[in-house]
Design a protein around this motif. Structure first.
Motif, PDB file in Angstrom:
ATOM      1  N   GLU A   1       0.881  -1.213   0.001  1.00 53.59           N
ATOM      2  CA  GLU A   1      -0.005  -0.082   0.165  1.00 53.59           C
ATOM      3  C   GLU A   1       0.887   1.335   0.174  1.00 53.59           C
TER       4      GLU A   1
ATOM      5  N   MET B   1       3.174   1.889  -2.055  1.00 53.76           N
ATOM      6  CA  MET B   1       3.831   1.932  -3.280  1.00 53.76           C
ATOM      7  C   MET B   1       3.107   3.006  -4.069  1.00 53.76           C
ATOM      8  N   HIS B   2       4.041   4.004  -4.811  1.00 49.23           N
ATOM      9  CA  HIS B   2       3.299   4.820  -5.594  1.00 49.23           C
ATOM     10  C   HIS B   2       2.555   6.008  -4.902  1.00 49.23           C
ATOM     11  N   ASN B   3       2.924   6.319  -3.728  1.00 49.70           N
ATOM     12  CA  ASN B   3       1.662   7.168  -2.932  1.00 49.70           C
ATOM     13  C   ASN B   3       1.938   8.442  -3.261  1.00 49.70           C
ATOM     14  N   SER B   4       3.068   9.084  -3.580  1.00 52.20           N
ATOM     15  CA  SER B   4       2.967  10.574  -3.685  1.00 52.20           C
ATOM     16  C   SER B   4       3.575  10.775  -5.438  1.00 52.20           C
ATOM     17  N   VAL B   5       4.319   9.796  -5.638  1.00 50.61           N
ATOM     18  CA  VAL B   5       4.801  10.161  -7.069  1.00 50.61           C
ATOM     19  C   VAL B   5       4.900   8.541  -7.380  1.00 50.61           C
ATOM     20  N   SER B   6       5.027   8.302  -8.862  1.00 48.76           N
ATOM     21  CA  SER B   6       5.089   6.797  -9.626  1.00 48.76           C
ATOM     22  C   SER B   6       6.549   6.609  -9.374  1.00 48.76           C
TER      23      SER B   6
ATOM     24  N   GLY C   1      -3.488  12.480   2.121  1.00 48.49           N
ATOM     25  CA  GLY C   1      -3.778  11.300   1.549  1.00 48.49           C
ATOM     26  C   GLY C   1      -2.015  10.975   0.837  1.00 48.49           C
ATOM     27  N   ILE C   2      -1.185  12.122   1.048  1.00 44.65           N
ATOM     28  CA  ILE C   2       0.353  11.610   0.591  1.00 44.65           C
ATOM     29  C   ILE C   2       1.174  11.427   1.779  1.00 44.65           C
TER      30      ILE C   2
ATOM     31  N   GLU D   1      -6.844   7.961  -8.112  1.00 47.23           N
ATOM     32  CA  GLU D   1      -5.608   6.985  -8.260  1.00 47.23           C
ATOM     33  C   GLU D   1      -5.504   6.109  -7.096  1.00 47.23           C
TER      34      GLU D   1
ATOM     35  N   ARG E   1      -5.982   2.397  -6.454  1.00 45.24           N
ATOM     36  CA  ARG E   1      -4.861   1.551  -6.228  1.00 45.24           C
ATOM     37  C   ARG E   1      -4.921   0.992  -4.729  1.00 45.24           C
ATOM     38  N   LEU E   2      -5.234   1.531  -3.726  1.00 46.14           N
ATOM     39  CA  LEU E   2      -5.424   0.676  -2.525  1.00 46.14           C
ATOM     40  C   LEU E   2      -6.484  -0.336  -2.511  1.00 46.14           C
TER      41      LEU E   2
ATOM     42  N   TYR F   1      -4.115  -3.057  -4.442  1.00 46.60           N
ATOM     43  CA  TYR F   1      -2.681  -3.393  -3.859  1.00 46.60           C
ATOM     44  C   TYR F   1      -2.890  -4.055  -2.480  1.00 46.60           C
TER      45      TYR F   1
ATOM     46  N   TYR G   1      -0.469  10.398 -12.678  1.00 41.75           N
ATOM     47  CA  TYR G   1       0.177   9.012 -13.189  1.00 41.75           C
ATOM     48  C   TYR G   1      -0.998   7.886 -12.877  1.00 41.75           C
TER      49      TYR G   1
END
Lengths: 329, 329, 329, 329
Positions: A298, A300-305, B107-108, D141, D145-146, D149, D177
């Protein structure tokens, strides 16, 4: 032999490997604190539940086994919601044990009556009230296990006064197993290869060593990686010590520049949250390639890819990466 | 003129009659504490949020207007769940104001990111995040009003950093009214008559003066009742001072006996909870007749069946009872 | 004689005056539905829990005593969160009874295991799991009482399978009292006088008859008020029938105009929510004077500032107003 | 070009790979359902939100991408708490999108006003209200995702009416993204070796094929394992189809006996919950050795102590086991 709930609980904690208790006692947990000490648990009396809870989770972080925070009902428990949330967000194992109003006083204005299990729920991986003395060991095992397994965090167990004083014949308590050390997810070897290629091709690579590497006790592997490939690294506040700050590869004195200029960033158990400026420009190059390694999918890829995202414990990942890189050199 | 959210909030608090703020500042509420002081609110800097929250609600109890407890995000707020619960259970007006993470960081992994409105909900009569600077005064009015009206208690308002710094033209803010003093429920006169008859027929009557009588500021009426009819009385811990402890009618030194022997007990804003032994034998006679007077219908018949249950503010009830009894003598 | 939990519960419901049950049975409440019928409760089998819950609360609204909605664990309960919320917001008495997983299956993946008490909490005035068969009657009394007293609403009681089958000797169950009809707050006579003056001085007065007047069964009093003073009235959707729609004073056909032109609006148990356009321009005159009469202090001044706000049951308020107006004419 | 919130949301869903929407429209999501269709999403109008939510999660389970369940505010959302809980417990990806009251009507009795984010929280991995039209794509996104994942489950996004109609210039929306397919944890090779040894030494081994194997789409690997080693297998209800029921190795017709007599049980993505009798006697031999393979560490040792517990996706585990066993034969 007959035991009371206090004794059953203290014994179960010891059998699950719990060693430390930080608490403030009062109704109905005075006798429980004595039973804990009789069972050989190290009990530390505190002055404020806040501090007790932060101490218990620090022990949990350092040892990988939850410390217990023992509190009374009502305000006793509510004074540790901040501590539980901290353990949960920081992924530190913690077990809070709360005394609560005797069940025959529920609904009529019992002393410090409070629905403690549900109020703990938002701050916990597991929150329960054992329904009988016989089932205390089963819930203790589960609470300790969930505090440690997967993403570590907080657990809460609730004990009404009448449960703590309930009597049960020792042989009427079902035997309860103890769980082994937490399972460890390994990395996909293809992704380790991709990571190696990215690092080899990088002009200004940077390793960020996070709390995940520290909690995983990956000192040996991370140091090997850093030195083998001459990689600069930056520890997060909780990642300090995995590699000593005085190591020549430590780039901390030039933190701002290192982040801005890196073309490949390898995150070893570190989150791109506010502490790391979300991984975004202007604190990072807009075309930086991010590699995430984390036990939690969870994150992964949370604020950038991320260019590569590997769900893995830090130790086996770093071990494999060292091996792959060795072959490339 | 342009105002920012801090100024709008500070002004709204003053317009709703709030006078005191107890707080610990940090991101994002430093400027808010300054705006509050600029607006003339009395700001008291504290060392721990726990104490700040208990102080704010004590002012609320003493003045009938909520004190504000000002906290930062995350742990700042969570350290006052105990205080909010206390205000709620004790029926004391309180307004907690919490700063929270800027909304674009939600969220980030924002700094001390935490869903503060929902975590406050179990401890509050009202919890909200104003959706814009223009609507801050409306939510402040509602929060202060609900903290005071009906059964008093806690309210929570949440202010993300970006709301506190948002700019708005002063004339774009809708005018917001202030509410008058809380409405007061009066007693059913037939029940007052029944109470008078019960008291006149009683051999060993006892008046228990509770927090409800103290909060209602019914000193004059309750003293008149006690002296006019020569009734013995017992104050609860929070009911002390309505009639002085040294009054000759005060039965506190013989509390145990008074409770056990009473044949009619008149509860003026007191709950039969654990402090009063649930109103049950052996601490009370099994045929004691209980008279409840309370603003909350939900408190009636809660641990024993009351012979008469009057939903009323203590002041008009006692006034009418004094009058009816005067006619009987 | 020995009873099981099913029988204790069914008996307690009957003793508290419950008459109707709407349900869908399954594990573990099949036997409970039979015990209810054996006890003389009217049981109606439904096809979907949603409908069962709306039916139960309609009976509650019509009779002033909660109907029971009986559901199974997990999805059975969750399918009525909408119904419970409706009862709560609409102030209709309702009692939901849910079966739940046997307590020895909690924590290990029991059938439809679900923390039902805490999931019901946001939708309820009271939610509890009786801790033993002996305490079932006490919790039933409280649940029924809270559903009816003060502002009516929903209550939830949770029954794990093992509690329903637990045996207890009938004489080991404490006697439980039944509560009388809900207490009724009376108005402050000074405010009734103010209301009378406002109405007498009004050029275009309007009475809005709301759900509060209907639930209070104030038909007689409201009709007397309307006819004595020749006042035009408008029923809200749930206030229909207090005065017949065909009454010549009914202004419903000119609703829009009546709202816009009124200079004094008397709200008898009606809320100025979206249905009544929040009491704001352009649907109302900007200088309209609002009079609120409501049992809930918390409803006062909620979207506009009321000129007079009277916390009172509709019946005694209207009775007193009729009397005061009679003297004025 | 200017877009409204409806268009931004519909576009974001498509960009994140969402294909299906099951919904019931009304205020304020009518236009949203049209924007979704304009964007090419397959929209299915349903008759009851319950069914809509179960349909959306079935699509999620079958495709690995969450279906959307679209609901109105208040009852619309509450009618899917059962569905969200089901998705969460069953580990099925689901995205619920709810319209909600316009923010300027919050606190004054807005139409079907309801704190939807917090009421969804207990049933979700992620629940949020995007704070502005610009941030809708970022929250979509994250929600998608969540939902997919780690351990799949439910997500909720809340859209007040004013957010859906808010206008924004298309180029003011930050680029968002899309995330790749979920990361996959691999097994510790030492544990795979241990599993192989246990199976080889077993007299009456049994493979239980669970939902985890089905969701992982490990048909090829599991069939290879079964046939290579001639292992009997039992599908759980949701594990059916990974290997056909008519396969000669399928032991389902002798389920009871197979469970009772097995000396080694290999769980491929199956939980020892009530469906599998908690893995306990008398339904299993008291000395059965259990092997657990699961993506979730938290599922390990949950009702019995497993001899080997492997945190791994089913596909790489089974692949490696097949390889190791091949070498042993």
């Amino acid at each position: 032999m007959e035991l009371d709930g206090n004794a059953v609980l203290a014994k179960a904690l010891r059998e699950q490997g719990v060693e430390y208790v930080f608490g403030i006692v009062g109704i109905p947990v005075v006798e429980l604190s004595m039973a804990m000490q009789a069972e050989g648990l190290k009990y530390v009396g505190m002055r404020n539940e806040q501090a007790a809870c932060y101490a218990a989770q620090a022990i949990g972080y350092l040892t990988g086994k939850p410390g217990v925070c023992l509190v009374v009902s009502g305000p006793g428990l509510l004074h540790v919601t901040g501590g539980m949330a901290n353990a949960q967000v920081n992924c530190w194992p913690l077990l809070v044990i709360g005394g609560s109003t005797s069940q025959d006083h529920e609904g009529i204005g019992g002393f410090q009556e409070c629905p403690q299990v549900e109020l703990s729920r938002p701050y916990c991986k597991y929150a329960a009230r054992p329904p009988s003395a016989a089932l205390i060991p089963m819930h203790v095992e589960k609470a300790v296990r969930l505090a440690c397994y997967g993403r570590p965090g907080a657990a809460y167990l609730d004990f009404p006064g009448n449960l703590l004083t309930a009597k049960i014949a020792e042989d009427a308590i079902p035997m309860q197993y103890a769980h082994p050390a937490p399972p460890v997810p390994f990395p996909d070897p293809k992704l380790v290869e991709e990571v190696a290629q990215l690092l080899c091709a990088a002009k200004r690579p940077l390793v960020i060593v996070g709390k995940g590497a520290a909690y995983a006790r990956s000192e040996l592997q991370v140091r090997q990686l850093i030195h083998q490939s001459n990689l600069p690294f930056l520890p997060t506040p909780m990642g300090k010590g995995v590699v000593p700050d005085l190591d020549p590869q430590c780039i901390a004195p030039a933190r701002t520049l290192a982040l801005q200029k890196a073309d490949v960033v390898l995150l070893l158990g570190a989150r791109l949250n506010w502490i790391l400026h979300f991984g975004r420009p202007p604190r990072y190059s807009s075309d930086v390639k991010v590699i995430q390694v984390d036990v939690n999918a969870e994150e992964m890829h949370n604020s950038v890819s991320s260019t590569v995202a590997v769900q893995s414990h830090i130790t086996p990942f770093t071990e494999q990466l060292v091996e792959v890189l060795a072959k490339k050199h």
